[in-house]
Design a protein around this motif. Structure first.
Motif, mmCIF file in Angstrom:
data_model
loop_
_atom_site.group_PDB
_atom_site.id
_atom_site.type_symbol
_atom_site.label_atom_id
_atom_site.label_comp_id
_atom_site.label_asym_id
_atom_site.label_seq_id
_atom_site.Cartn_x
_atom_site.Cartn_y
_atom_site.Cartn_z
ATOM 1 N N ARG A 87 55.364 37.263 -3.387
ATOM 2 C CA ARG A 87 56.676 37.833 -3.047
ATOM 3 C C ARG A 87 56.845 38.244 -1.598
ATOM 4 N NH1 ARG A 87 54.872 40.016 -8.572
ATOM 5 N NH2 ARG A 87 55.551 38.198 -9.738
ATOM 6 N N ARG A 88 55.896 38.929 -0.997
ATOM 7 C CA ARG A 88 55.920 39.278 0.434
ATOM 8 C C ARG A 88 57.161 40.082 0.840
ATOM 9 N NH1 ARG A 88 52.604 35.150 2.743
ATOM 10 N NH2 ARG A 88 50.989 34.713 1.164
ATOM 11 N N VAL A 89 57.550 41.018 -0.012
ATOM 12 C CA VAL A 89 58.651 41.896 0.391
ATOM 13 C C VAL A 89 58.106 42.942 1.358
ATOM 14 C CG1 VAL A 89 59.819 41.549 -1.817
ATOM 15 C CG2 VAL A 89 58.374 43.563 -1.502
ATOM 16 N N PHE A 90 58.995 43.523 2.147
ATOM 17 C CA PHE A 90 58.596 44.569 3.090
ATOM 18 C C PHE A 90 58.528 45.891 2.342
ATOM 19 C CE2 PHE A 90 60.542 41.293 5.744
ATOM 20 C CZ PHE A 90 59.529 41.107 6.684
ATOM 21 N N ALA A 91 57.303 46.400 2.180
ATOM 22 C CA ALA A 91 57.069 47.555 1.312
ATOM 23 C C ALA A 91 57.786 48.805 1.779
ATOM 24 C CB ALA A 91 55.567 47.819 1.209
ATOM 25 N N ARG A 124 69.233 49.462 -7.178
ATOM 26 C CA ARG A 124 68.053 49.972 -6.486
ATOM 27 C C ARG A 124 68.093 49.669 -4.987
ATOM 28 N NH1 ARG A 124 62.527 50.460 -9.222
ATOM 29 N NH2 ARG A 124 62.826 52.276 -7.887
ATOM 30 N N ARG A 125 69.280 49.485 -4.453
ATOM 31 C CA ARG A 125 69.401 49.011 -3.072
ATOM 32 C C ARG A 125 68.817 49.981 -2.052
ATOM 33 N NH1 ARG A 125 74.377 50.498 -4.899
ATOM 34 N NH2 ARG A 125 75.609 51.990 -3.664
ATOM 35 N N ARG A 126 68.682 51.250 -2.400
ATOM 36 C CA ARG A 126 68.107 52.225 -1.464
ATOM 37 C C ARG A 126 66.626 52.479 -1.730
ATOM 38 N NH1 ARG A 126 73.377 54.117 -2.339
ATOM 39 N NH2 ARG A 126 74.634 54.169 -0.427
ATOM 40 N N SER A 127 66.078 51.842 -2.770
ATOM 41 C CA SER A 127 64.653 52.015 -3.079
ATOM 42 C C SER A 127 63.800 51.198 -2.126
ATOM 43 C CB SER A 127 64.364 51.575 -4.521
ATOM 44 O OG SER A 127 65.088 52.356 -5.441
ATOM 45 N N ARG A 128 62.617 51.693 -1.814
ATOM 46 C CA ARG A 128 61.678 50.969 -0.965
ATOM 47 C C ARG A 128 61.066 49.806 -1.738
ATOM 48 N NH1 ARG A 128 63.151 52.637 3.987
ATOM 49 N NH2 ARG A 128 63.241 54.913 4.091
ATOM 50 N N SER A 133 59.323 47.233 -9.360
ATOM 51 C CA SER A 133 58.415 46.552 -10.292
ATOM 52 C C SER A 133 58.179 45.125 -9.813
ATOM 53 C CB SER A 133 59.029 46.528 -11.689
ATOM 54 O OG SER A 133 60.174 45.674 -11.703
ATOM 55 N N GLY A 134 57.203 44.450 -10.428
ATOM 56 C CA GLY A 134 56.935 43.054 -10.059
ATOM 57 C C GLY A 134 58.140 42.163 -10.248
ATOM 58 N N GLU A 136 61.312 43.069 -10.214
ATOM 59 C CA GLU A 136 62.322 43.410 -9.208
ATOM 60 C C GLU A 136 61.945 42.850 -7.845
ATOM 61 O OE1 GLU A 136 63.770 47.649 -11.222
ATOM 62 O OE2 GLU A 136 62.151 47.608 -9.738
ATOM 63 N N GLN A 137 60.654 42.870 -7.518
ATOM 64 C CA GLN A 137 60.216 42.280 -6.254
ATOM 65 C C GLN A 137 60.456 40.779 -6.229
ATOM 66 O OE1 GLN A 137 56.225 43.319 -5.124
ATOM 67 N NE2 GLN A 137 56.616 45.515 -5.160
ATOM 68 N N GLU A 138 60.243 40.113 -7.372
ATOM 69 C CA GLU A 138 60.495 38.668 -7.427
ATOM 70 C C GLU A 138 61.981 38.385 -7.248
ATOM 71 O OE1 GLU A 138 59.680 34.939 -7.157
ATOM 72 O OE2 GLU A 138 58.029 36.302 -7.616
ATOM 73 N N MET A 139 62.818 39.170 -7.898
ATOM 74 C CA MET A 139 64.262 39.013 -7.727
ATOM 75 C C MET A 139 64.661 39.231 -6.270
ATOM 76 S SD MET A 139 65.622 40.997 -11.134
ATOM 77 C CE MET A 139 65.054 40.517 -12.768
ATOM 78 N N LEU A 140 64.056 40.239 -5.637
ATOM 79 C CA LEU A 140 64.359 40.519 -4.236
ATOM 80 C C LEU A 140 63.939 39.361 -3.345
ATOM 81 C CD1 LEU A 140 65.249 42.351 -1.924
ATOM 82 C CD2 LEU A 140 63.046 43.537 -2.090
ATOM 83 N N ALA A 141 62.772 38.784 -3.619
ATOM 84 C CA ALA A 141 62.296 37.661 -2.809
ATOM 85 C C ALA A 141 63.212 36.447 -2.952
ATOM 86 C CB ALA A 141 60.865 37.295 -3.218
ATOM 87 N N ILE A 142 63.674 36.177 -4.173
ATOM 88 C CA ILE A 142 64.592 35.051 -4.397
ATOM 89 C C ILE A 142 65.943 35.344 -3.739
ATOM 90 C CG2 ILE A 142 65.857 33.732 -6.140
ATOM 91 C CD1 ILE A 142 63.457 34.134 -8.016
ATOM 92 N N ALA A 143 66.425 36.562 -3.907
ATOM 93 C CA ALA A 143 67.709 36.933 -3.320
ATOM 94 C C ALA A 143 67.678 36.801 -1.806
ATOM 95 C CB ALA A 143 68.063 38.367 -3.717
ATOM 96 N N ARG A 144 66.597 37.221 -1.201
ATOM 97 C CA ARG A 144 66.463 37.133 0.260
ATOM 98 C C ARG A 144 66.513 35.675 0.715
ATOM 99 N NH1 ARG A 144 61.288 40.142 2.393
ATOM 100 N NH2 ARG A 144 60.317 38.336 1.413
ATOM 101 N N ALA A 145 65.869 34.782 -0.061
ATOM 102 C CA ALA A 145 65.905 33.357 0.282
ATOM 103 C C ALA A 145 67.308 32.780 0.102
ATOM 104 C CB ALA A 145 64.900 32.584 -0.577
ATOM 105 N N LEU A 146 68.033 33.238 -0.916
ATOM 106 C CA LEU A 146 69.387 32.734 -1.154
ATOM 107 C C LEU A 146 70.331 33.082 -0.010
ATOM 108 C CD1 LEU A 146 69.895 33.429 -4.969
ATOM 109 C CD2 LEU A 146 69.508 31.225 -3.851
#
Length: 244
Positions: A87-91, A124-128, A133-134, A136-146
């Motif tokens: 995922r490589r999201v920014f923690a 969860r837009r203000r959450s770090r 969760s795993g 949610e991080q996957e969703m964030l990684a896909i969303a960022r790519a989209l």
């Protein structure tokens, strides 16, 4: 029409020869599942396609352009989204800050539309990133790519470490990409989930293409699916598979 074509990729890590003549193609609006055991060369194939690990031989064409020697940022600018394994999201950044990191291309995917697809991210837009969760991080990684508005999305193990219910949700989203006209190259260990949504299955064994063909036909062959964890090029060469 092919969005991405790789022909005869020979890729090395130092003295280790990883890919041996790998060829794969992804057409407009098509999902291709790249399957195989751990160490078969799946991640290396993706890295070779996006310029992170340049092949020593072979050719990569994206949107009709030879991108074999291009750096990653130029390949991304062509409309290639890449979601790496892990995922490589920014923690330490919030969800919204993570989404605003990419220098996106103009197109239909906006922040509001991404939040519509992933309402949990809006909540969860203000959450770090580290608080997610795993799934949610996957969703964030896909969303960022989209938000790059890609023509093709490359996903590396999106179901890794996720609960079955979340896996189904993520794969439903990936399947929806096809309805949007987007092409997807999906690397996945969850074979049955992958072939359920894929048009084409491509199996790697020790850095070689051991099978390439209809995902539906592949999914209907229980013996082949069961043997995937121990695939060998000789076995896969039987019964109409292609071998490189």
């Amino acid at each position: 029409m092919s969005v991405l074509v790789a022909e005869g990729l020979q890729t090395w890590y130092g003295k280790s020869h990883i890919l041996h003549g790998v060829s794969v193609a992804v057409n407009d609006g098509e999902i291709v599942a790249l399957l195989g055991r751990n160490g078969a060369g799946k991640t290396t194939t993706l890295r070779s396609l996006v310029g992170l690990t340049r092949p020593r031989e072979g050719r990569v064409t994206i949107g009709g352009r030879d991108t074999t020697s291009w750096p990653p940022y130029m390949i991304a600018a062509l409309g290639v989204g890449y979601v790496p394994e892990g995922r490589r999201v920014f923690a330490n950044l919030s969800v919204e800050e993570n989404l605003l990191v990419p220098n996106g291309r103009t197109g239909p995917w906006t922040l509001d539309r991404v939040y519509g697809l992933f309402p949990r991210l809006r909540e969860r837009r203000r959450s770090r990133g580290r608080q997610l969760s795993g799934g949610e991080q996957e969703m964030l990684a896909i969303a960022r790519a989209l938000l790059l508005n890609p023509h093709i999305l490359l996903l590396d193990e999106p179901s890794q470490g996720l609960a079955p219910l979340i896996v189904r949700e993520v794969f439903a989203i990936v399947s929806g990409m096809r309805r949007e006209g987007m092409s997807v190259l999906l690397v996945e260990q969850n074979v049955r989930a992958a072939v359920e949504i894929a048009d084409v299955a491509c199996v790697l064994d020790d850095g070689r293409v051991a099978f390439s063909g209809s995902a539906r036909d592949f999914a209907g062959d229980d013996e082949r699916v069961r043997k995937l964890a121990g695939a060998s090029s000789a076995d896969w060469g039987k019964g109409g598979s292609s071998e490189n």
